[in-house]
Design a protein around this motif. Structure first.
Motif, PDB file in Angstrom:
ATOM      1  N   ASP A  42      21.890 -68.984 -25.458  1.00 54.76           N
ATOM      2  CA  ASP A  42      22.805 -68.823 -26.586  1.00 54.76           C
ATOM      3  C   ASP A  42      22.079 -68.695 -27.924  1.00 54.76           C
ATOM      4  OD1 ASP A  42      24.945 -69.023 -24.840  1.00 54.76           O
ATOM      5  OD2 ASP A  42      25.019 -71.206 -25.014  1.00 54.76           O
ATOM      6  N   CYS A  43      20.762 -68.492 -27.856  1.00 50.79           N
ATOM      7  CA  CYS A  43      19.975 -68.239 -29.061  1.00 50.79           C
ATOM      8  C   CYS A  43      19.236 -66.927 -28.870  1.00 50.79           C
ATOM      9  CB  CYS A  43      18.984 -69.379 -29.320  1.00 50.79           C
ATOM     10  SG  CYS A  43      18.052 -69.177 -30.855  1.00 50.79           S
ATOM     11  N   HIS A  44      19.645 -65.903 -29.584  1.00 47.29           N
ATOM     12  CA  HIS A  44      19.085 -64.562 -29.420  1.00 47.29           C
ATOM     13  C   HIS A  44      18.129 -64.261 -30.566  1.00 47.29           C
ATOM     14  CE1 HIS A  44      22.114 -64.375 -26.413  1.00 47.29           C
ATOM     15  NE2 HIS A  44      23.103 -64.324 -27.283  1.00 47.29           N
ATOM     16  N   TYR A  45      16.954 -63.792 -30.227  1.00 42.45           N
ATOM     17  CA  TYR A  45      15.893 -63.556 -31.199  1.00 42.45           C
ATOM     18  C   TYR A  45      15.542 -62.072 -31.232  1.00 42.45           C
ATOM     19  CZ  TYR A  45      11.231 -63.996 -33.369  1.00 42.45           C
ATOM     20  OH  TYR A  45      10.127 -63.876 -34.179  1.00 42.45           O
ATOM     21  N   LEU A  46      15.666 -61.461 -32.406  1.00 39.96           N
ATOM     22  CA  LEU A  46      15.319 -60.057 -32.581  1.00 39.96           C
ATOM     23  C   LEU A  46      14.077 -59.951 -33.455  1.00 39.96           C
ATOM     24  CD1 LEU A  46      18.390 -59.834 -31.749  1.00 39.96           C
ATOM     25  CD2 LEU A  46      18.406 -57.715 -33.068  1.00 39.96           C
ATOM     26  N   ALA A  47      13.057 -59.293 -32.933  1.00 39.69           N
ATOM     27  CA  ALA A  47      11.829 -59.039 -33.676  1.00 39.69           C
ATOM     28  C   ALA A  47      11.254 -57.717 -33.184  1.00 39.69           C
ATOM     29  CB  ALA A  47      10.830 -60.179 -33.479  1.00 39.69           C
ATOM     30  N   ARG A  48      10.213 -57.270 -33.826  1.00 32.08           N
ATOM     31  CA  ARG A  48       9.567 -56.034 -33.380  1.00 32.08           C
ATOM     32  C   ARG A  48       8.963 -56.239 -31.994  1.00 32.08           C
ATOM     33  NH1 ARG A  48       5.071 -54.621 -36.675  1.00 32.08           N
ATOM     34  NH2 ARG A  48       4.972 -56.816 -37.262  1.00 32.08           N
ATOM     35  N   ILE A  66      17.791 -49.484 -33.585  1.00 28.56           N
ATOM     36  CA  ILE A  66      19.217 -49.736 -33.397  1.00 28.56           C
ATOM     37  C   ILE A  66      19.524 -50.203 -31.979  1.00 28.56           C
ATOM     38  CG2 ILE A  66      19.739 -47.332 -32.803  1.00 28.56           C
ATOM     39  CD1 ILE A  66      22.380 -47.674 -34.364  1.00 28.56           C
ATOM     40  N   ASP A  67      18.737 -49.761 -31.001  1.00 31.81           N
ATOM     41  CA  ASP A  67      18.995 -50.162 -29.615  1.00 31.81           C
ATOM     42  C   ASP A  67      18.922 -51.675 -29.452  1.00 31.81           C
ATOM     43  OD1 ASP A  67      19.281 -47.537 -29.020  1.00 31.81           O
ATOM     44  OD2 ASP A  67      17.351 -47.293 -28.019  1.00 31.81           O
ATOM     45  N   GLN A  68      17.977 -52.328 -30.147  1.00 32.15           N
ATOM     46  CA  GLN A  68      17.874 -53.780 -30.040  1.00 32.15           C
ATOM     47  C   GLN A  68      19.104 -54.465 -30.621  1.00 32.15           C
ATOM     48  OE1 GLN A  68      13.348 -53.986 -31.281  1.00 32.15           O
ATOM     49  NE2 GLN A  68      14.046 -56.039 -30.757  1.00 32.15           N
ATOM     50  N   VAL A  69      19.587 -53.960 -31.740  1.00 30.24           N
ATOM     51  CA  VAL A  69      20.781 -54.550 -32.359  1.00 30.24           C
ATOM     52  C   VAL A  69      22.000 -54.339 -31.466  1.00 30.24           C
ATOM     53  CG1 VAL A  69      22.334 -54.457 -34.347  1.00 30.24           C
ATOM     54  CG2 VAL A  69      19.846 -54.294 -34.676  1.00 30.24           C
ATOM     55  N   ARG A  70      22.124 -53.168 -30.901  1.00 30.02           N
ATOM     56  CA  ARG A  70      23.276 -52.898 -30.031  1.00 30.02           C
ATOM     57  C   ARG A  70      23.233 -53.757 -28.769  1.00 30.02           C
ATOM     58  NH1 ARG A  70      23.467 -46.284 -30.745  1.00 30.02           N
ATOM     59  NH2 ARG A  70      24.810 -46.280 -32.610  1.00 30.02           N
ATOM     60  N   ALA A  71      22.033 -53.996 -28.237  1.00 29.99           N
ATOM     61  CA  ALA A  71      21.920 -54.866 -27.062  1.00 29.99           C
ATOM     62  C   ALA A  71      22.355 -56.276 -27.414  1.00 29.99           C
ATOM     63  CB  ALA A  71      20.480 -54.854 -26.548  1.00 29.99           C
ATOM     64  N   ILE A 110      16.919 -63.085 -36.705  1.00 24.53           N
ATOM     65  CA  ILE A 110      16.299 -61.771 -36.881  1.00 24.53           C
ATOM     66  C   ILE A 110      15.048 -61.952 -37.737  1.00 24.53           C
ATOM     67  CG2 ILE A 110      16.586 -59.423 -37.726  1.00 24.53           C
ATOM     68  CD1 ILE A 110      19.550 -59.674 -37.234  1.00 24.53           C
ATOM     69  N   ASP A 111      13.901 -61.663 -37.133  1.00 25.09           N
ATOM     70  CA  ASP A 111      12.607 -61.936 -37.760  1.00 25.09           C
ATOM     71  C   ASP A 111      11.720 -60.682 -37.698  1.00 25.09           C
ATOM     72  OD1 ASP A 111      10.343 -63.069 -38.768  1.00 25.09           O
ATOM     73  OD2 ASP A 111       9.951 -64.377 -37.049  1.00 25.09           O
ATOM     74  N   SER A 112      11.665 -59.898 -38.751  1.00 25.40           N
ATOM     75  CA  SER A 112      12.394 -60.128 -39.978  1.00 25.40           C
ATOM     76  C   SER A 112      13.395 -58.999 -40.194  1.00 25.40           C
ATOM     77  CB  SER A 112      11.431 -60.190 -41.174  1.00 25.40           C
ATOM     78  OG  SER A 112      10.968 -58.904 -41.510  1.00 25.40           O
ATOM     79  N   ALA A 113      14.409 -59.291 -40.998  1.00 31.28           N
ATOM     80  CA  ALA A 113      15.423 -58.282 -41.290  1.00 31.28           C
ATOM     81  C   ALA A 113      14.829 -57.117 -42.075  1.00 31.28           C
ATOM     82  CB  ALA A 113      16.568 -58.924 -42.073  1.00 31.28           C
ATOM     83  N   ASP A 114      13.692 -57.351 -42.730  1.00 32.31           N
ATOM     84  CA  ASP A 114      13.018 -56.274 -43.462  1.00 32.31           C
ATOM     85  C   ASP A 114      12.610 -55.138 -42.532  1.00 32.31           C
ATOM     86  OD1 ASP A 114      13.180 -58.209 -45.418  1.00 32.31           O
ATOM     87  OD2 ASP A 114      11.060 -58.734 -45.337  1.00 32.31           O
ATOM     88  N   ASN A 115      12.426 -55.450 -41.239  1.00 32.36           N
ATOM     89  CA  ASN A 115      11.926 -54.465 -40.285  1.00 32.36           C
ATOM     90  C   ASN A 115      13.027 -53.653 -39.605  1.00 32.36           C
ATOM     91  OD1 ASN A 115       9.170 -55.169 -40.620  1.00 32.36           O
ATOM     92  ND2 ASN A 115       9.439 -56.920 -39.270  1.00 32.36           N
ATOM     93  N   LEU A 116      14.275 -53.903 -39.942  1.00 36.88           N
ATOM     94  CA  LEU A 116      15.370 -53.158 -39.332  1.00 36.88           C
ATOM     95  C   LEU A 116      15.339 -51.701 -39.777  1.00 36.88           C
ATOM     96  CD1 LEU A 116      18.219 -55.754 -39.898  1.00 36.88           C
ATOM     97  CD2 LEU A 116      17.393 -55.025 -37.657  1.00 36.88           C
ATOM     98  N   GLU A 117      15.417 -50.783 -38.810  1.00 35.29           N
ATOM     99  CA  GLU A 117      15.605 -49.386 -39.164  1.00 35.29           C
ATOM    100  C   GLU A 117      16.953 -49.221 -39.857  1.00 35.29           C
ATOM    101  OE1 GLU A 117      13.025 -47.178 -35.638  1.00 35.29           O
ATOM    102  OE2 GLU A 117      15.216 -47.155 -35.589  1.00 35.29           O
ATOM    103  N   ARG A 118      17.113 -48.118 -40.556  1.00 33.19           N
ATOM    104  CA  ARG A 118      18.363 -47.915 -41.312  1.00 33.19           C
ATOM    105  C   ARG A 118      19.583 -47.995 -40.401  1.00 33.19           C
ATOM    106  NH1 ARG A 118      19.594 -47.692 -46.883  1.00 33.19           N
ATOM    107  NH2 ARG A 118      21.675 -46.791 -47.062  1.00 33.19           N
TER     108      ARG A 118
END
Length: 336
Positions: free
Chosen positions: A79-85, A110-115, A134-142
């Motif tokens: 229940d803890c989801h971690y998004l990074a490069r 975007i695929d990581q966010v959609r997953a 989300i570590d870090s949000a600075d790295n999110l594609e548009r």
């Protein structure tokens, strides 16, 4: 359990919301790299997923003895989801799986966010709450940032987002506006020493003093330098900014040390640290020297951002950074 140092006010802000039962659904953790934002997010997640709002505390106190506690401690709770490069290719993914150094992709696609969003369509696995880091949000594609915005605008029930940002000015204003911002500042010297000793009790007083200067309030930088054995690199950087390296020998030596294949991690740490180091040196300058230092710092920031797509060799990149550091030296008459 992860220990947090120097961020009591930030913990209390999150805990007030949690204990009230009306916690804001998105928190933007801002500040320089290495000050503890990621550790804060993980420890907040552990507390929220293992405690009830009625539990009274001024700091995070996760209960890692309860069901799922070991998974929380290991950062693999369902229940803890971690998004990074992620690793940039299959080879680098295998390196990561084998515990070896690996290169990451430039951005979070975007695929990581959609997953992640797909997982939010189901109920939490072990409780009623869920955390997204989300570590870090600075790295999110548009496209990834726009996709995330939809989740922030219509957050699932009992879901809390922690967005880590080293440069919040790069984020979409609409993302910033939907988050509660917590600012993280550099730690003082005493707290820095506590953090460093907690990681390695064998450190001597001299090492603690040196690492505190290197970290300049960011234990993450100091610990990275310790792990990679970058004391010589830091000494060369300091000498360049003190002398101006007029014969260019120092920056040539620096390039030689960092351009070998085995120094890939050191090179990346050096690139990231150079603007931080330059900012600290700039504060010691006045008048014309200050104006020149600010211009050099701005160019270092830009160069560090462009480094992943830099078209020249690593030794040329290091030499160029060394040249910018040399411009931070005081004027010759002041140095004399």
């Amino acid at each position: 359990m992860t220990s947090l140092y120097g961020h009591d006010a930030q913990q209390q802000a999150v805990l007030r919301g949690f204990s009230s039962g009306k916690m804001h659904h998105a928190w933007l953790l801002t500040g320089a790299k290495g000050v503890g934002k990621a550790s804060f997010a993980w420890t907040a997640a552990q507390h929220i997923l293992s405690r009830e709002p009625a539990f009274q505390s001024d700091i995070f106190v996760p209960d890692l003895q309860r069901a799922g506690g070991q998974m929380l401690a290991a950062h693999n709770h369902p229940d803890c989801h971690y998004l990074a490069r992620e690793p940039k290719d299959d080879k680098e993914r295998r390196n990561k799986e084998n515990g070896k150094p690996y290169e990451r992709r430039r951005n979070i696609p975007i695929d990581q966010v959609r997953a992640m969003q797909q997982r939010l369509t189901t109920r939490p696995s072990l409780g009623i709450r869920r955390i997204i880091i989300i570590d870090s949000a600075d790295n999110l594609e548009r496209g990834a940032a726009n996709a995330l915005l939809k989740s922030l605008e219509e957050p699932p029930e009992n879901t809390c987002f922690f967005l880590i940002s080293h440069n919040p000015g790069k984020l979409l204003p609409t993302i910033r506006s939907r988050c509660m911002t917590l600012s993280f500042h550099g730690l003082n010297d005493e707290t820095m020493r506590r953090v460093l000793l907690a990681q390695d009790e064998s450190l001597t007083s001299q090492q603690l003093e040196s690492l505190s200067q290197i970290g300049h309030g960011s234990p993450g930088y100091a610990l990275k330098f310790l792990e990679l054995g970058m004391e010589e690199i830091h000494t060369l950087m300091r000498k360049i900014t003190e002398t101006g390296d007029r014969d260019q020998k120092l920056r040539l030596h620096l390039a030689k040390l960092l351009s070998v294949k085995a120094a890939k991690e050191k090179l990346q740490a050096f690139i990231e640290y150079a603007p931080v180091f330059a900012a600290r040196i700039s504060r010691q300058r006045q008048g014309r020297a200050l104006s020149q230092a600010i211009v050099a710092w701005e160019e270092l920031v830009s160069l560090a951002e462009k480094a992943p797509t830099y078209n020249f060799t690593s030794d040329a990149l290091v030499y160029q950074i060394g040249g910018l550091l040399a411009r931070l030296a005081p004027p010759r008459e002041a140095a004399a």
